[in-house]
Design a protein around this motif. Structure first.
Motif, short mmCIF file in Angstrom:
data_model
loop_
_atom_site.label_atom_id
_atom_site.label_comp_id
_atom_site.label_asym_id
_atom_site.label_seq_id
_atom_site.Cartn_x
_atom_site.Cartn_y
_atom_site.Cartn_z
N GLN A 38 42.37 27.44 46.58
CA GLN A 38 42.54 27.32 45.19
C GLN A 38 41.58 28.16 44.16
O GLN A 38 42.17 28.62 43.42
N GLU A 40 39.72 30.66 45.30
CA GLU A 40 40.06 32.02 45.91
C GLU A 40 41.03 32.70 45.04
O GLU A 40 40.94 33.93 44.39
N GLN A 41 41.94 31.82 44.60
CA GLN A 41 43.32 32.66 44.12
C GLN A 41 42.87 32.49 42.59
O GLN A 41 43.40 33.27 41.96
N HIS A 44 40.78 35.51 42.16
CA HIS A 44 41.74 36.68 42.04
C HIS A 44 42.75 36.76 41.09
O HIS A 44 42.83 37.99 40.57
N LEU A 53 49.90 33.95 39.41
CA LEU A 53 49.03 33.39 40.49
C LEU A 53 48.47 32.20 39.89
O LEU A 53 48.03 31.16 40.47
N VAL A 57 48.36 28.26 41.06
CA VAL A 57 47.26 27.51 41.23
C VAL A 57 47.40 26.07 40.43
O VAL A 57 47.26 24.97 40.98
#
Length: 239
Positions: A38, A40-41, A44, A53, A57
């Motif tokens: 969660q 990391e995204q 990103h 994205l 999440v």
């Protein structure tokens, strides 16, 4: 049947309870790994202005809640049984505490993701200065979550002390980040609105760090039987 060693009487552990503890540890590990994904995204999505994205999440937070609910159900089942040892019951209660803190961390990451549109829809020339602290502190939170998985996998309390150390470092970095955001606003008042959004995200990351530090304390208690709740602002580092 008790096992006698001199004057010491050691009660045998229940094999089914060992299995349940292993199951609970496994669920905590999976929940932590899901939180790492969660985070990391989310980072990103912020870096690449990926609204889809960020939305995924937010939607996937239900998985974190589901892990929390499953752990609490298992904990209630264990506590409702007879014949478990006091030390084991304390361990189960700490597992429940850890699951609560992980669920709160998931909520903070979701709040972070929900704030991304407010920052990424602005002038992208402002992005590097405004977001540097967020990425740095987000990276520290990721390290803390990775340390958490290391503790759960190895049962090595040294990793828990390192997790505490990173939490203290993260707290210092957040305060520095807040000062830098305010300095940017003083230099360029037009950055006030995006800086406020950045400050909001920094505070969510600060709360993530606080939850991780609490988890470090629970893990140290589980592994070393040392209660460090009164020393959360100290620096108990093991090398």
């Amino acid at each position: 049947m008790a096992i006698h060693t001199g004057n010491i009487i050691q009660q045998p552990r229940l094999h089914y309870f060992d299995g349940e503890l292993g199951c609970l540890h496994g669920l905590l590990l999976e929940m932590t790994e899901q939180l790492i994904l969660q985070l990391e995204q989310t980072l990103h999505a912020l870096d690449y202005a990926d609204m889809a994205l960020a939305l995924s999440v937010i939607e996937r937070d239900v998985k974190i809640n589901a892990y929390h609910a499953k752990i609490e159900t298992e904990v209630r089942g264990v506590l409702g049984r007879q014949g478990t040892l006091a030390n084991d019951l304390r361990t189960v209660l700490r597992i429940s505490n850890i699951a609560d803190a992980l669920e709160k961390t998931g909520n903070e990451i979701t709040d972070f993701a929900a704030r991304i549109p407010a920052l990424t829809l602005r002038d992208q020339s402002e992005k590097p200065e405004l977001l540097t602290d967020i990425f740095n502190i987000g990276g520290l939170i990721k390290i803390m979550l990775n340390k958490m998985t290391a503790v759960l996998e190895s049962r090595d309390s040294n990793q828990a002390y390192k997790l505490m150390h990173y939490g203290l470092h993260c707290e210092t970095q957040v305060q520095e980040g807040i000062k830098q955001q305010l300095a940017l606003v003083l230099q360029n008042p037009e950055l006030l609105d995006p800086a406020l959004d950045a400050l909001y995200i920094l505070k969510t990351l600060e709360r993530c760090s606080e939850h991780c530090r609490k988890i470090a304390g629970y893990l140290i208690f589980m592994l070393d039987s040392i209660d460090i709740r009164g020393y959360l602002h100290a620096e108990p580092i093991r090398t």
